[in-house]
Structures are given as C-alpha cells and as structure tokens.
Write an enzyme that holds these catalytic residues in place. Structure first.
Site, PDB file in Angstrom:
ATOM      1  N   TYR A  33       3.716   8.290  20.338  1.00  0.00           N
ATOM      2  CA  TYR A  33       2.432   7.854  20.197  1.00  0.00           C
ATOM      3  C   TYR A  33       2.340   6.588  19.775  1.00  0.00           C
ATOM      4  CZ  TYR A  33       1.878  13.044  20.330  1.00  0.00           C
ATOM      5  OH  TYR A  33       1.766  14.408  20.878  1.00  0.00           O
TER       6      TYR A  33
ATOM      7  N   HIS B  88      10.094  17.038  22.616  1.00  0.00           N
ATOM      8  CA  HIS B  88       8.992  16.791  23.423  1.00  0.00           C
ATOM      9  C   HIS B  88       9.018  17.285  24.826  1.00  0.00           C
ATOM     10  CE1 HIS B  88       5.354  13.913  22.627  1.00  0.00           C
ATOM     11  NE2 HIS B  88       4.989  15.059  23.083  1.00  0.00           N
TER      12      HIS B  88
ATOM     13  N   PRO C 273      -6.641  22.513  20.967  1.00  0.00           N
ATOM     14  CA  PRO C 273      -7.345  23.762  20.767  1.00  0.00           C
ATOM     15  C   PRO C 273      -9.007  23.577  20.940  1.00  0.00           C
ATOM     16  CG  PRO C 273      -6.994  22.870  18.648  1.00  0.00           C
ATOM     17  CD  PRO C 273      -6.136  22.082  19.789  1.00  0.00           C
ATOM     18  N   LEU C 274      -9.421  22.224  21.070  1.00  0.00           N
ATOM     19  CA  LEU C 274     -10.688  21.923  21.381  1.00  0.00           C
ATOM     20  C   LEU C 274     -10.918  21.497  22.569  1.00  0.00           C
ATOM     21  CD1 LEU C 274     -11.882  20.489  17.724  1.00  0.00           C
ATOM     22  CD2 LEU C 274     -12.262  22.913  18.799  1.00  0.00           C
ATOM     23  N   GLY C 275     -10.079  21.699  23.650  1.00  0.00           N
ATOM     24  CA  GLY C 275     -10.179  21.315  25.184  1.00  0.00           C
ATOM     25  C   GLY C 275     -10.497  19.782  25.155  1.00  0.00           C
TER      26      GLY C 275
ATOM     27  N   GLY D  51     -11.622  17.609  23.372  1.00  0.00           N
ATOM     28  CA  GLY D  51     -13.055  17.469  22.503  1.00  0.00           C
ATOM     29  C   GLY D  51     -14.370  18.191  23.323  1.00  0.00           C
ATOM     30  N   PHE D  52     -13.980  18.563  24.709  1.00  0.00           N
ATOM     31  CA  PHE D  52     -15.148  19.349  25.360  1.00  0.00           C
ATOM     32  C   PHE D  52     -15.591  20.382  24.444  1.00  0.00           C
ATOM     33  CE2 PHE D  52     -16.969  22.278  28.563  1.00  0.00           C
ATOM     34  CZ  PHE D  52     -17.879  21.141  29.216  1.00  0.00           C
TER      35      PHE D  52
END
Length: 332
Positions: free
Chosen positions: A58, A124, A219-221, A223-224
């Site tokens: 990253y 990874h 887990p929040l797609g 941001g969607f």
C-alpha cells in the site's frame, strides 16, 4: 468495544478493525491527508478498534510508514496486521513468494512499522511460481524467530457471482489445507459484505469450524453500503472504483434497493443508526470469529464504524437483510 478471538482463541482484537489502505492507496489520492489519517488511527485505538490492517504494497510502503508513527507511541494499544507477497511495478502488480524475499520483506516492514514484532503476518497472494508450502514455511520461520506472532492468508475476493465465488474459494480452501500441514493458519482475510456474501457458502464455515479468524475485507462494499455515494458521481482515475463494474452510473442506480433496505432496518434502531452500521452489524452476526475491517482515512467514519459493534440486529432484521436483492455488476 467487544473483543473477539482469532486463531483458536489465542489472539484477541476489537470486534471492528480499521483498514488502513485508503490512507495511501487505491482511493482518491488527491484527498489523502497524513494528519487526518493519523487522527483516524489514534481515534480507532481510543475506541478499542485495535486491529490495524495494512500491507507493504500500500503506497507502496507509505502505509506502513504512516502507521509506524502511531505505533512508536502506542504499540501496546494496537494489534498490527500487515502483508507480504505482492510487488508493485510500473505497469503490473506481481506475486513474489520466494523465501528469501519473504524474510527481507518482513525485516523491512518491522523497520517501517517501528516495532519488534508483527501480530499477524499475512500472505497477500500465493506466488504461482513458488510452492505455497515453501512460502508458508519461510513465514513460519519468522514466528519461531520472534518477529511474527501469527500467520494469516488473504483469499482473492470473489468477483463473478456466487457460483464463481464458490469455485474460487474451493481452490483457496485447498491451499489452506496444504499450508495448515506446515504451520497453523490463525486468520483468513477475504471480502464479505451484504452485497458480496460469497464467502458464507464455503470459506467462512471452513474457518469457523477450525477456530480460524475471519477478517471481513470491504464490509461496506467499497463505500457503497454507506449510502453516501450517488449514482453518476465521478471517481478520480486512481480510485479503484473508477474501473469497478458496480460503480458505473447504471449499476449504482440498479443497486440502490440494497441501500434502501439497509436504511429501513437502521430506522427501526433510531435516527442515529446508519446503513453502514447495519451493514457492519450484519457482518459481525455471521460468526463469532468474524472481524470486519472497514477502510477509511477519516476520523468521523472511524467513530461511526466502531459504534456498529454495539448494534444488535434482531432475527427480523437479519431476515430482511437476507431478502435484499443481490448486487448487480461483476468483474466477469
């Protein structure tokens, strides 16, 4: 915050973790601010979200350097998960699982993180040119040397719908079975969310029956599922969502019923509860060793995400989420 155990109960972490990737990689780099990211990490630790998930790629490297500034002051408050096995080139990301490289990469991560030990060191990606047992054996040596406490494995996220996801995770499970013969797997990290539930069929049950922790990535797609994105909004060229089929204007509009359903469940728990918190609470409800790792670089979202650990969904809530339409748009 509630604590959850992973790796046959040997490791305890906050029920909700912090994905650090957006602080320096993959999401709108023009809006990345080091000071804001540092505040987000400190706030997460204050709230008990102890698992900090990063990787050497990253940035590359800048994510670990940023976390090192926090760990220098607060190492005892944090559970550090970083990863090895991917190299970022000018045109491509390539896997490298050679034992010598793994050993050098671990030492470099320790320096950047300003710590003497990594709590969870994850592979990874498996290198197709190197037997995964050889890579895993080198990682096990790091545990015996005292540089790493436990080992984890990152499973490639399923992108082609539920049937394709099953095929992919069947291959992942075969790899996990092989490396378990070399050294215990303490955690598996894979995508799991309301709109990407593929891991529920095979991978999560496999982990659950063995006491292996499951780190729920995205887990929040992306941001969607927060309900803060609108169909047709633009993304910067370096934002991974600019190339994601589910983030075209057409697909974002088509998937709005998912967010509407999450809002409906949230409303039953009070005006202060958000779709994002319902999505995280749903993920937490999928197993006693599941730890969602939502990524953010903003302190306000850290606070909101951490509060989801206190939200308990009723059987009615869970059934309603289960009836939501499947997400449209895939990588295939």
């Amino acid at each position: 915050m509630e604590r959850r155990t992973i790796g046959a109960g040997a490791l305890a972490v906050g029920a909700v973790g912090l994905g650090c990737m957006p602080m320096s990689w993959a999401y709108s780099t023009s809006r990345q601010r080091g000071d804001e990211s540092l505040r987000a990490v400190h706030r997460a630790l204050d709230l008990g979200a102890t698992l900090l998930d990063t990787a050497d790629m990253y940035g590359p490297f800048t994510n670990e350097l940023l976390l090192g500034r926090v760990l220098k002051e607060r190492r005892s408050d944090a559970f550090v998960s970083t990863k090895v096995g991917l190299l970022v080139g000018e045109q491509h990301i390539v896997a490298n699982g050679r034992p010598g490289y793994v050993r050098r990469a671990c030492d470099a991560s320790l320096r950047r993180l300003q710590t003497d030990v990594i709590d969870l060191y994850q592979l990874h990606r498996a290198d197709p040119e190197v037997p995964v047992e050889e890579t895993w054996g080198a990682m096990a040596e790091l545990v015996r040397a005292g540089k790493v406490r436990a080992l984890g494995f990152c499973a490639v996220g399923a992108r082609g719908g539920r049937r394709s996801g099953n095929r992919l995770y069947d291959a992942t499970i075969r790899q996990l079975q092989r490396i378990q013969q070399v050294f215990p797997v303490s955690a598996v990290e894979a995508e799991l969310s309301v709109w990407s539930p593929e891991a529920l069929d095979t991978l999560l049950p496999w982990c659950e029956t063995r006491g292996i922790g499951f780190l729920a990535a995205m887990p929040l797609g992306n941001g969607f599922l927060t309900g803060t994105l609108t169909p047709g909004q633009g993304f910067e060229r370096d934002d991974l969502r600019a190339r994601h089929p589910r983030f075209t204007a057409e697909m974002m509009a088509a998937n709005q019923p998912i967010v509407v359903g999450l809002r409906r469940v949230a409303a039953r728990h009070g005006d202060h509860v958000t779709p994002a918190q319902v999505a995280l609470a749903w993920t937490l409800a999928q197993g006693r060793h599941v730890v969602p790792v939502p990524g953010t670089k903003h302190e306000r979202w850290v606070v909101e995400n951490a509060a989801a650990a206190r939200l308990r969904l009723s059987p009615q809530d869970l059934a309603e989420v289960a009836r939501l339409p499947g997400a449209q748009g895939s990588w295939e």
